[in-house]
Write a protein that holds these residues in place. Structure first.
Motif, PDB file in Angstrom:
ATOM      1  N   LYS A  93     -76.603  54.925 -56.437  1.00 50.74           N
ATOM      2  CA  LYS A  93     -77.229  54.406 -57.657  1.00 50.74           C
ATOM      3  C   LYS A  93     -77.389  52.895 -57.570  1.00 50.74           C
ATOM      4  CE  LYS A  93     -75.245  57.785 -60.877  1.00 50.74           C
ATOM      5  NZ  LYS A  93     -74.363  57.912 -62.062  1.00 50.74           N
ATOM      6  N   LYS A  94     -78.386  52.409 -58.234  1.00 51.21           N
ATOM      7  CA  LYS A  94     -78.528  50.967 -58.403  1.00 51.21           C
ATOM      8  C   LYS A  94     -77.458  50.489 -59.377  1.00 51.21           C
ATOM      9  CE  LYS A  94     -83.453  50.875 -57.486  1.00 51.21           C
ATOM     10  NZ  LYS A  94     -83.600  50.035 -56.334  1.00 51.21           N
ATOM     11  N   THR A  95     -77.204  49.193 -59.372  1.00 49.38           N
ATOM     12  CA  THR A  95     -76.222  48.605 -60.278  1.00 49.38           C
ATOM     13  C   THR A  95     -76.931  47.650 -61.221  1.00 49.38           C
ATOM     14  OG1 THR A  95     -74.459  48.826 -58.646  1.00 49.38           O
ATOM     15  CG2 THR A  95     -74.107  47.222 -60.403  1.00 49.38           C
ATOM     16  N   VAL A  96     -76.626  47.777 -62.486  1.00 51.76           N
ATOM     17  CA  VAL A  96     -77.197  46.930 -63.530  1.00 51.76           C
ATOM     18  C   VAL A  96     -76.087  46.030 -64.062  1.00 51.76           C
ATOM     19  CG1 VAL A  96     -78.175  46.934 -65.864  1.00 51.76           C
ATOM     20  CG2 VAL A  96     -78.942  48.610 -64.191  1.00 51.76           C
ATOM     21  N   CYS A  97     -76.411  44.762 -64.285  1.00 53.16           N
ATOM     22  CA  CYS A  97     -75.452  43.826 -64.868  1.00 53.16           C
ATOM     23  C   CYS A  97     -75.824  43.586 -66.327  1.00 53.16           C
ATOM     24  CB  CYS A  97     -75.449  42.496 -64.121  1.00 53.16           C
ATOM     25  SG  CYS A  97     -74.285  41.302 -64.825  1.00 53.16           S
ATOM     26  N   ILE A  98     -74.863  43.838 -67.201  1.00 54.50           N
ATOM     27  CA  ILE A  98     -75.016  43.516 -68.616  1.00 54.50           C
ATOM     28  C   ILE A  98     -74.304  42.187 -68.815  1.00 54.50           C
ATOM     29  CG2 ILE A  98     -74.408  44.168 -70.968  1.00 54.50           C
ATOM     30  CD1 ILE A  98     -74.280  47.086 -69.956  1.00 54.50           C
ATOM     31  N   TYR A  99     -75.055  41.174 -69.197  1.00 52.53           N
ATOM     32  CA  TYR A  99     -74.454  39.857 -69.414  1.00 52.53           C
ATOM     33  C   TYR A  99     -74.809  39.381 -70.807  1.00 52.53           C
ATOM     34  CZ  TYR A  99     -73.805  34.901 -69.647  1.00 52.53           C
ATOM     35  OH  TYR A  99     -73.413  33.662 -70.067  1.00 52.53           O
ATOM     36  N   GLY A 100     -73.820  38.847 -71.474  1.00 50.18           N
ATOM     37  CA  GLY A 100     -74.100  38.258 -72.772  1.00 50.18           C
ATOM     38  C   GLY A 100     -72.942  37.390 -73.216  1.00 50.18           C
ATOM     39  N   HIS A 101     -73.273  36.393 -74.002  1.00 51.61           N
ATOM     40  CA  HIS A 101     -72.198  35.594 -74.596  1.00 51.61           C
ATOM     41  C   HIS A 101     -71.944  36.176 -75.981  1.00 51.61           C
ATOM     42  CE1 HIS A 101     -74.692  33.261 -77.428  1.00 51.61           C
ATOM     43  NE2 HIS A 101     -75.617  33.366 -76.502  1.00 51.61           N
ATOM     44  N   ILE A 102     -70.677  36.272 -76.333  1.00 50.10           N
ATOM     45  CA  ILE A 102     -70.298  36.920 -77.580  1.00 50.10           C
ATOM     46  C   ILE A 102     -69.671  35.924 -78.557  1.00 50.10           C
ATOM     47  CG2 ILE A 102     -70.237  39.279 -76.732  1.00 50.10           C
ATOM     48  CD1 ILE A 102     -67.287  38.941 -76.104  1.00 50.10           C
ATOM     49  N   ASP A 103     -69.858  34.653 -78.256  1.00 48.61           N
ATOM     50  CA  ASP A 103     -69.497  33.615 -79.221  1.00 48.61           C
ATOM     51  C   ASP A 103     -70.777  33.184 -79.921  1.00 48.61           C
ATOM     52  OD1 ASP A 103     -70.619  32.345 -76.972  1.00 48.61           O
ATOM     53  OD2 ASP A 103     -69.518  30.515 -77.351  1.00 48.61           O
ATOM     54  N   VAL A 104     -70.636  32.364 -80.937  1.00 48.84           N
ATOM     55  CA  VAL A 104     -71.794  31.922 -81.715  1.00 48.84           C
ATOM     56  C   VAL A 104     -71.680  30.429 -81.999  1.00 48.84           C
ATOM     57  CG1 VAL A 104     -72.163  34.175 -82.800  1.00 48.84           C
ATOM     58  CG2 VAL A 104     -70.674  32.506 -83.922  1.00 48.84           C
ATOM     59  N   GLN A 105     -72.772  29.892 -82.450  1.00 46.35           N
ATOM     60  CA  GLN A 105     -72.805  28.504 -82.898  1.00 46.35           C
ATOM     61  C   GLN A 105     -72.382  28.456 -84.374  1.00 46.35           C
ATOM     62  OE1 GLN A 105     -73.534  25.648 -81.045  1.00 46.35           O
ATOM     63  NE2 GLN A 105     -73.239  27.141 -79.403  1.00 46.35           N
ATOM     64  N   PRO A 106     -71.961  27.295 -84.851  1.00 47.13           N
ATOM     65  CA  PRO A 106     -71.558  27.183 -86.258  1.00 47.13           C
ATOM     66  C   PRO A 106     -72.690  27.614 -87.193  1.00 47.13           C
ATOM     67  CG  PRO A 106     -71.010  25.183 -85.055  1.00 47.13           C
ATOM     68  CD  PRO A 106     -71.846  26.028 -84.128  1.00 47.13           C
ATOM     69  N   ALA A 107     -72.297  28.183 -88.328  1.00 45.29           N
ATOM     70  CA  ALA A 107     -73.296  28.611 -89.322  1.00 45.29           C
ATOM     71  C   ALA A 107     -72.641  28.656 -90.696  1.00 45.29           C
ATOM     72  CB  ALA A 107     -73.841  29.982 -88.956  1.00 45.29           C
ATOM     73  N   LEU A 108     -73.294  28.024 -91.623  1.00 44.40           N
ATOM     74  CA  LEU A 108     -72.879  28.060 -93.031  1.00 44.40           C
ATOM     75  C   LEU A 108     -74.107  28.400 -93.865  1.00 44.40           C
ATOM     76  CD1 LEU A 108     -70.810  24.750 -93.105  1.00 44.40           C
ATOM     77  CD2 LEU A 108     -69.889  27.087 -93.032  1.00 44.40           C
ATOM     78  N   LYS A 109     -73.897  29.042 -94.993  1.00 38.42           N
ATOM     79  CA  LYS A 109     -75.028  29.373 -95.856  1.00 38.42           C
ATOM     80  C   LYS A 109     -75.791  28.105 -96.237  1.00 38.42           C
ATOM     81  CE  LYS A 109     -76.649  32.303 -99.418  1.00 38.42           C
ATOM     82  NZ  LYS A 109     -76.512  32.778-100.737  1.00 38.42           N
ATOM     83  N   GLU A 110     -75.045  27.032 -96.488  1.00 40.49           N
ATOM     84  CA  GLU A 110     -75.716  25.783 -96.878  1.00 40.49           C
ATOM     85  C   GLU A 110     -76.503  25.128 -95.743  1.00 40.49           C
ATOM     86  OE1 GLU A 110     -71.193  25.158 -96.714  1.00 40.49           O
ATOM     87  OE2 GLU A 110     -72.532  26.580 -97.621  1.00 40.49           O
ATOM     88  N   ASP A 111     -76.364  25.666 -94.529  1.00 46.10           N
ATOM     89  CA  ASP A 111     -77.178  25.185 -93.402  1.00 46.10           C
ATOM     90  C   ASP A 111     -78.614  25.697 -93.480  1.00 46.10           C
ATOM     91  OD1 ASP A 111     -74.988  23.887 -92.266  1.00 46.10           O
ATOM     92  OD2 ASP A 111     -74.501  25.562 -90.941  1.00 46.10           O
ATOM     93  N   GLY A 112     -78.868  26.580 -94.442  1.00 49.36           N
ATOM     94  CA  GLY A 112     -80.215  27.114 -94.580  1.00 49.36           C
ATOM     95  C   GLY A 112     -80.300  28.623 -94.449  1.00 49.36           C
ATOM     96  N   TRP A 113     -79.160  29.269 -94.283  1.00 51.47           N
ATOM     97  CA  TRP A 113     -79.162  30.726 -94.224  1.00 51.47           C
ATOM     98  C   TRP A 113     -79.474  31.284 -95.613  1.00 51.47           C
ATOM     99  CZ3 TRP A 113     -77.677  34.276 -90.268  1.00 51.47           C
ATOM    100  CH2 TRP A 113     -77.444  33.677 -89.030  1.00 51.47           C
TER     101      TRP A 113
END
Length: 172
Positions: A93-113
């Protein structure tokens, strides 16, 4: 892949949509803001959270420590570990790499969310939450696909390698 197997996979995914959304809700709620010392504990927690999800699918995991970070005020703290995993080792079988960062950047509702960033919220059929598309959600989508293969008795057609890191401050 035969049509019947594909229909089973898609049916499983549709039938379990709420479960998968629940997983995304849990992941979004973890305030894994890696660049802020106050959230370093939750940044480590998100790595452990994803490790439990991977291991629940039979994916062999290990966490590698990455050293320490010195903040501008001179305080030193451990970097969040990187999560490595693999499923399958069939040389045919071929091999697939799943890569992802699971951290986030800061976010507050008052930032515009329009909604609370760490509460997964549906608006007009769309889900909003910090990390939902960058990058917790895409990693969870891969895991949902693997689960669908497993739960429908369909052989996962590739070997899988996983790398999930929770620190945007440097490249690994």
């Amino acid at each position: 892949m035969e049509q019947q197997k594909m229909e089973q996979l898609f049916s499983y995914l549709a039938d379990n949509e709420e479960k998968f959304i629940g997983r995304l809700r849990e992941a979004v709620a973890i305030r894994s803001v890696s660049q802020q010392r106050a959230f370093r504990g939750e940044t480590v927690e998100v790595v452990q959270h994803f490790r439990r999800l991977l291991e629940g699918l039979g994916i062999s995991c290990q966490m590698k420590e990455l050293g320490e970070e010195t903040f501008a005020d001179g305080e030193v703290a451990p970097l969040p570990p990187v999560l490595l995993g693999h499923l399958g080792s069939d040389p045919q079988k071929k091999t697939v790499c799943i890569y992802g960062h699971i951290d986030v950047q800061p976010a507050l509702k008052e930032d515009g969310w329009n909604t609370e960033p760490f509460v997964l919220t549906e608006v007009d059929g769309k889900l909003y939450g910090r990390g939902a598309t960058d990058d917790k959600g895409p990693v969870l989508a891969w895991l949902s696909a693997i689960e669908a293969y497993q739960q429908t008795g369909t052989d996962v057609p590739v070997n899988v390698k996983v790398k999930a890191n929770a620190y945007n401050g440097q490249q690994f």
